[in-house]
Scaffold this motif. Sequence first.
Motif, short mmCIF file in Angstrom:
data_model
loop_
_atom_site.label_atom_id
_atom_site.label_comp_id
_atom_site.label_asym_id
_atom_site.label_seq_id
_atom_site.Cartn_x
_atom_site.Cartn_y
_atom_site.Cartn_z
N HIS A 13 0.78 -1.23 0.00
CA HIS A 13 0.00 0.00 0.00
C HIS A 13 0.82 1.29 0.00
N ASP A 87 -1.27 2.82 4.93
CA ASP A 87 -2.24 2.16 4.06
C ASP A 87 -3.41 3.06 3.69
N ASP A 88 -3.38 4.31 4.12
CA ASP A 88 -4.46 5.25 3.82
C ASP A 88 -4.05 6.20 2.70
N SER A 117 -14.32 5.28 3.54
CA SER A 117 -13.58 4.02 3.58
C SER A 117 -13.50 3.44 2.18
N GLY A 119 -11.63 -0.19 -0.08
CA GLY A 119 -11.06 -1.53 0.10
C GLY A 119 -12.16 -2.56 0.21
N ARG A 219 -8.43 2.79 4.52
CA ARG A 219 -8.45 1.49 3.85
C ARG A 219 -8.89 0.39 4.82
N HIS A 221 -9.25 -3.47 5.61
CA HIS A 221 -8.77 -4.80 5.24
C HIS A 221 -8.85 -5.70 6.46
#
Length: 310
Positions: A13, A87-88, A117, A119, A219, A221
């Motif tokens: 990411h 990861d954002d 959000s 993902g 994100r 996950h």
Amino acid sequence: MSVIIPAYNAASHIRETLLSILKQGIEPGCIVVVNDGSTDVTEKIILETHEFHGIQYISTPNRGQGAARKLGISQVSSDYIFLCDSDDIWTPNHLQRKAQLLEQFPEADFTFSNCYSFGANSDTSHHLLDEAPHGWTERRCEFGRGGFYLLRQPYLALLDFNPAYLSGVMFRRESYKRMGGFLEKYSRWIGEDTEFTRRFASLDDCLFVGDTQATWGYRRHCSNYSAVQWRNIKAKADILDEHLSLGVVPPAYVSATCAERDTTRGTAFDQACWEKASDHVASLFSELPPAQRTAKRRTKALLAKAGLFF
């Protein structure tokens, strides 16, 4: 404006995150990426990017996100600090909106933005502020122009609902120093980011300002979402308990904090039951205060302990 990004095993990411920051309409003065002891190819990906865009890179043994953020902040001297997780992503106007916010609220100590959000299993039309309890904005917010709003009594506001996720925050360096900064002891706690925000809000004279516009993406996950919701809820109760025991909570808010801690422990128990986390139900029940030990919850705990519940 300096941007601090902690990264641990973020190879899948981190490039997208960095590109979203590099594409800002306002160029940040400095971007610092702290590789927190990654064991994948995170370093390789960062190094492929940093030389061409003036990104400062630091590698350190793994000590947790809070410690990595603290290290990164220590390397810069700017008046304003931005945070972003590895990861954002930011929308192209994230920094521009912060500049507009400061024009309207030049004394702001801690600012935060709404987010969407993305993902797996995400609804991109759903924003974080949509989760605020009914009446929260009317009770806790004072709106200015352009969708910016001032939090009334930030500590109590955040006790009800936390809209300040770290990938969307900016704060003053001087205020950060005054509140004690990131503390390494919490780096491996679930919810260490909210511990930081709640401690910041315990300074009653800090001005908290939010942005209703969603200028960054969170994100979702498997490692940060539904499978651990009961743990995230329990973490809030643990942090409140820690702050109560250490005297961090302002005296005027101790009673409200105790009540919220107790209620949150009950919510964590209920969520664990709903998630069928049977191995943890009995221990969660043992942490409930007497007022939260309803007959229904007691029955569920006994059945879980006997291996008959789920």
